[in-house]
Design a protein around this motif. Structure first.
Motif, PDB file in Angstrom:
ATOM      1  N   ASN A  63       1.035  -0.853   0.045  1.00 41.63           N
ATOM      2  CA  ASN A  63       0.056   0.000  -0.014  1.00 41.63           C
ATOM      3  C   ASN A  63       1.091   1.537  -0.246  1.00 41.63           C
ATOM      4  O   ASN A  63       0.093   2.480   0.215  1.00 41.63           O
ATOM      5  CB  ASN A  63      -1.379  -0.009   1.547  1.00 41.63           C
ATOM      6  CG  ASN A  63      -2.192  -0.530   0.784  1.00 41.63           C
ATOM      7  OD1 ASN A  63      -2.469  -0.492  -0.356  1.00 41.63           O
ATOM      8  ND2 ASN A  63      -3.022  -1.487   1.537  1.00 41.63           N
ATOM      9  N   CYS A  64       2.198   0.909   0.143  1.00 39.35           N
ATOM     10  CA  CYS A  64       3.253   2.136   0.279  1.00 39.35           C
ATOM     11  C   CYS A  64       2.665   2.634  -1.162  1.00 39.35           C
ATOM     12  O   CYS A  64       2.943   2.642  -2.509  1.00 39.35           O
ATOM     13  CB  CYS A  64       4.876   1.578   0.095  1.00 39.35           C
ATOM     14  SG  CYS A  64       5.236   3.226   0.797  1.00 39.35           S
ATOM     15  N   THR A  65       2.858   4.685  -1.270  1.00 41.87           N
ATOM     16  CA  THR A  65       2.693   5.736  -2.022  1.00 41.87           C
ATOM     17  C   THR A  65       3.551   6.066  -2.145  1.00 41.87           C
ATOM     18  O   THR A  65       3.507   7.431  -2.221  1.00 41.87           O
ATOM     19  CB  THR A  65       1.359   6.209  -2.117  1.00 41.87           C
ATOM     20  OG1 THR A  65       1.383   7.340  -0.642  1.00 41.87           O
ATOM     21  CG2 THR A  65       0.236   5.860  -1.460  1.00 41.87           C
ATOM     22  N   GLY A  66       5.276   6.028  -0.639  1.00 45.78           N
ATOM     23  CA  GLY A  66       5.588   6.596  -1.314  1.00 45.78           C
ATOM     24  C   GLY A  66       7.088   6.839  -3.092  1.00 45.78           C
ATOM     25  O   GLY A  66       6.491   5.828  -4.240  1.00 45.78           O
ATOM     26  N   ALA A  67       7.493   7.243  -3.090  1.00 48.58           N
ATOM     27  CA  ALA A  67       8.196   7.416  -4.203  1.00 48.58           C
ATOM     28  C   ALA A  67       9.530   5.855  -4.433  1.00 48.58           C
ATOM     29  O   ALA A  67       9.843   6.644  -5.475  1.00 48.58           O
ATOM     30  CB  ALA A  67       8.553   9.214  -4.747  1.00 48.58           C
ATOM     31  N   PRO A  72       8.252  -1.023   2.090  1.00 46.18           N
ATOM     32  CA  PRO A  72       8.108   0.115   2.630  1.00 46.18           C
ATOM     33  C   PRO A  72       8.448   1.653   2.440  1.00 46.18           C
ATOM     34  O   PRO A  72      10.256   1.534   3.394  1.00 46.18           O
ATOM     35  CB  PRO A  72       7.344   0.091   3.664  1.00 46.18           C
ATOM     36  CG  PRO A  72       8.101  -1.511   4.232  1.00 46.18           C
ATOM     37  CD  PRO A  72       9.286  -1.817   2.905  1.00 46.18           C
ATOM     38  N   CYS A  73       8.322   2.872   2.239  1.00 47.76           N
ATOM     39  CA  CYS A  73       9.073   3.711   2.140  1.00 47.76           C
ATOM     40  C   CYS A  73       8.493   4.241   4.209  1.00 47.76           C
ATOM     41  O   CYS A  73      10.166   5.138   4.467  1.00 47.76           O
ATOM     42  CB  CYS A  73       8.668   4.936   1.706  1.00 47.76           C
ATOM     43  SG  CYS A  73       6.842   5.700   2.499  1.00 47.76           S
ATOM     44  N   ASN A  74       7.865   3.967   4.731  1.00 42.19           N
ATOM     45  CA  ASN A  74       7.936   4.359   6.467  1.00 42.19           C
ATOM     46  C   ASN A  74       7.773   5.477   6.589  1.00 42.19           C
ATOM     47  O   ASN A  74       7.933   6.094   7.828  1.00 42.19           O
ATOM     48  CB  ASN A  74       9.123   3.700   7.459  1.00 42.19           C
ATOM     49  CG  ASN A  74       8.484   2.329   7.827  1.00 42.19           C
ATOM     50  OD1 ASN A  74       7.309   1.762   8.231  1.00 42.19           O
ATOM     51  ND2 ASN A  74       9.907   1.905   7.433  1.00 42.19           N
ATOM     52  N   VAL A  75       7.178   6.872   5.599  1.00 40.05           N
ATOM     53  CA  VAL A  75       7.054   8.274   5.612  1.00 40.05           C
ATOM     54  C   VAL A  75       5.387   8.215   4.928  1.00 40.05           C
ATOM     55  O   VAL A  75       5.249   9.421   5.308  1.00 40.05           O
ATOM     56  CB  VAL A  75       8.162   9.121   4.912  1.00 40.05           C
ATOM     57  CG1 VAL A  75       9.374   8.737   5.881  1.00 40.05           C
ATOM     58  CG2 VAL A  75       9.030   9.080   3.233  1.00 40.05           C
ATOM     59  N   CYS A  76       5.168   8.057   4.065  1.00 41.31           N
ATOM     60  CA  CYS A  76       3.843   7.457   3.370  1.00 41.31           C
ATOM     61  C   CYS A  76       2.732   7.787   4.212  1.00 41.31           C
ATOM     62  O   CYS A  76       3.217   7.110   5.018  1.00 41.31           O
ATOM     63  CB  CYS A  76       3.777   7.379   2.011  1.00 41.31           C
ATOM     64  SG  CYS A  76       3.600   5.605   2.739  1.00 41.31           S
TER      65      CYS A  76
HETATM   66 ZN   LIG Z   1       5.411   3.941   2.280  1.00 41.82          ZN
END
Ligand SMILES: [Zn+2]
Length: 593
Positions: A63-67, A72-76
């Motif tokens: 589900n990560c939407t980070g760039a 996972p990006c853990n910031v989105c």
């Molecule tokens: Zn993310």
């Protein structure tokens, strides 16, 4: 701020944080990169190795939407929601408390709708093996054709309890126990980050206690940190974990192996006074003995044992002085003691008894080595000379396995025998030499016809075959030079003869021939017979009561009879007499390697 337990504080949030599951992590990451993530996956493994953690990280990554590529990006927003535990599209279900068909029906109803915020709905069912059969059946149809917007992630400690119909529809990820080395490194890192001073040895104790589970180890660390504060001593760890200092096991094993009973009892008293659970203590002692045995027998013990380099060196040193048989016997005796302790109201007495037995059993010499020595003695001495002092207690059949000498066996032959014979040889040698010189010219002449005979064809060699019956005694003497014990056995046989190309060896007493009937010995005997009689005879060993002829195999009533026969075997009895031992447990299974 409220205190967050280490297991939650240090729960991995990215794939890189996951401890000791490299191959599973790599597979998952590759699946994500190539967009080939199955809609149903199952994570299995013992408790606390990261099953639901990995499921959560996967949910985040999906589900990560980070760039970033590294998900996972853990910031989105999606990542942060999952980390905080308030993502609306992530459903975590405890299979143990929601195991019925009703819960699954509700779940199925729920997943019909599209996710509220994220791309996918992720359903994590922990302890999925707890679901009822009906619940599994209700789930089956959904797993067959899961909606595009749903991912199922199951976690279980008992994969074998999950129906195969479910398993076959899931991608499986089997998480292994986290290795000792990985645990030690991880805990050391946490201690540093938490600014707690703790020794390497203490961390190793905790890692060993965690037994492959990160979560178990973390809760132990929690306990110890709150007990010891910023500075944790080894004693703190020993006390909190209810452990026994490893050195006690070293001392105890050494005392047992060197038959120092007094020291054994002293150590046990210490343990008892310290209030340590004796059953638990015995289990740990067995683990230590196992480590010794592995060190003695395995070429790469470090791969099998959760020990530090220093402990490994210590184990190697102690185990090298004892035969694998001795170590195995010690293990067996204490294992038996441990089993008996479970049912005893007096575990200490049982343990002491086990110590006594272990010490009495002493050093075990493998039967094969004894037979070899027996052969040597018969060769050198030209006969058997039983030690007069060795006779008592020979018939007292008690537990310890193999032939167990109560004290290191005394070399039974007068040491001078070989020396005198050498002296005699020295006297005759010069004389012989002169004779040989005189004879040398003649040798060629004599040798010629001899050679011709040897190289002769079948008919010629036929004339040099020997009659079995007439030459039996010489044959026994011939065998004696090669295998003294076999000659002793052959002496016991009755009316040996040749019949239709067979060498019939018959014993009046069935037990006499038992050892000879082993295939390898039958084979040796055939070779000796061929060399001596110059005939290819098939050896048939039989005894009174056998089926007609016998087939070189023992005809016995059963294991009990077999053991009785083995105990009365003349060779065993001879060994008992010569070495002054006693017949203990008789094992007929595969040999210990
Ligand atoms: Zn993310």
């Amino acid at each position: 701020m409220s205190y967050l337990v280490l297991a939650r504080k240090w729960r991995p949030q990215t794939f890189a944080d996951v401890v000791g599951q490299e191959s599973v992590v790599r597979t998952l990451q590759n699946g994500l990169k190539r967009n080939r993530v199955a809609h149903a996956m199952i994570f299995s493994g013992v408790r606390g190795v990261g099953k639901t953690t990995l499921a959560r990280i996967m949910a985040k990554a999906l589900n990560c939407t980070g760039a970033t590529d590294d998900k996972p990006c853990n910031v989105c927003e999606s990542c942060r929601e999952i980390t905080a535990g308030n993502a609306v599209d992530l459903h975590e279900i405890d299979g143990a408390s929601n195991r019925g068909i009703q819960e699954i029906r509700e779940l199925k109803e729920n997943i019909r709708f599209f996710p509220t915020k994220s791309r996918f709905k992720v359903i994590i069912i922990d302890e999925v093996h707890m679901l009822t059969t009906e619940a599994f059946n209700a789930l089956l149809k959904t797993l067959e054709e899961p909606p595009e917007h749903v991912y199922f992630m199951f976690a279980t400690t008992e994969l074998h309890k999950v129906p195969i119909t479910i398993l076959s529809r899931c991608q499986r990820y089997e998480l292994k126990r986290v290795s000792f080395v990985d645990l030690v490194a991880f805990f050391a890192k946490i201690a540093t980050q938490e600014q707690v001073e703790i020794s390497r040895r203490a961390i190793e104790m905790i890692a060993r206690e965690a037994d492959g589970s990160v979560r178990d180890g973390l809760s132990l660390l929690d306990q110890i940190f709150s007990f010891g504060g910023d500075r944790v001593t080894d004693e703190d760890v020993v006390q909190v974990l209810g452990l026994v200092d490893q050195q006690i096991f070293v001392h105890l094993a050494r005392s047992l192996l060197t038959a120092d009973l007094a020291q054994c009892f002293d150590l046990l008293e210490k343990i008892y006074v310290a209030g340590i659970d004796l059953k638990r203590f015995t289990t740990d002692l067995l683990a230590y003995l196992r480590a010794l045995l592995i060190c003695r027998t395995s070429p790469r013990p470090e791969a099998l044992l959760d020990v530090s380099d220093q402990e490994l060196a210590e184990l190697r040193g102690l185990s090298a002085d004892h035969s694998p048989e001795t170590l195995a016997m010690l293990f067996q005796l204490l294992f038996k003691g441990m089993t008996e302790m479970q049912y005893s109201a007096h575990p200490r007495l049982v343990l002491e008894m086990a110590f006594i037995k272990a010490v009495q059993a002493g050093q075990v010499t493998p039967a094969a080595a004894l037979l070899g020595r027996l052969d040597e003695m018969i060769k050198v001495g030209g006969g058997l000379q039983p030690l007069p002092s060795a006779l008592p207690a020979a018939k007292e059949a008690e537990k310890p396995p193999a032939v167990v000498p109560p004290k290191p066996p005394v070399p039974p032959l007068p040491e001078k025998t070989p020396d005198t014979s050498r002296e005699i040889l020295a006297v005759i040698e010069p004389e012989l030499d002169s004779k040989v010189q005189k004879l040398e010219p003649l040798v060629g002449k004599i040798a010629e016809p001899k050679n011709r005979e040897k190289k002769g064809d079948g008919a010629a060699s036929q004339t040099h075959t020997k009659d079995v019956r007439k030459n039996w005694d010489s044959f026994v003497a011939y065998v004696k030079e090669r295998k003294p014990w076999m000659a002793q056995v052959l002496k016991l046989c009755e009316n040996p003869r040749e019949e239709e190309g067979k060498l019939l060896v018959r014993f009046d007493n069935p037990s006499d021939g038992t050892l000879l009937q082993e295939p390898e010995h039958v084979k040796d005997l055939s070779v000796y017979a061929l060399d001596f009689f110059q005939k290819d005879l098939r050896v048939r060993i039989s005894s009174r009561g056998d089926k007609a002829g016998g087939h070189g195999e023992a005809v016995l009533d059963g294991p009990k009879e077999e053991r009785r026969v083995l105990a009365n075997d003349p060779l065993v009895q001879t060994a008992v007499d010569v070495f002054g031992g006693q017949v203990g447990a008789i094992r007929t299974g595969p040999r210990f390697r």
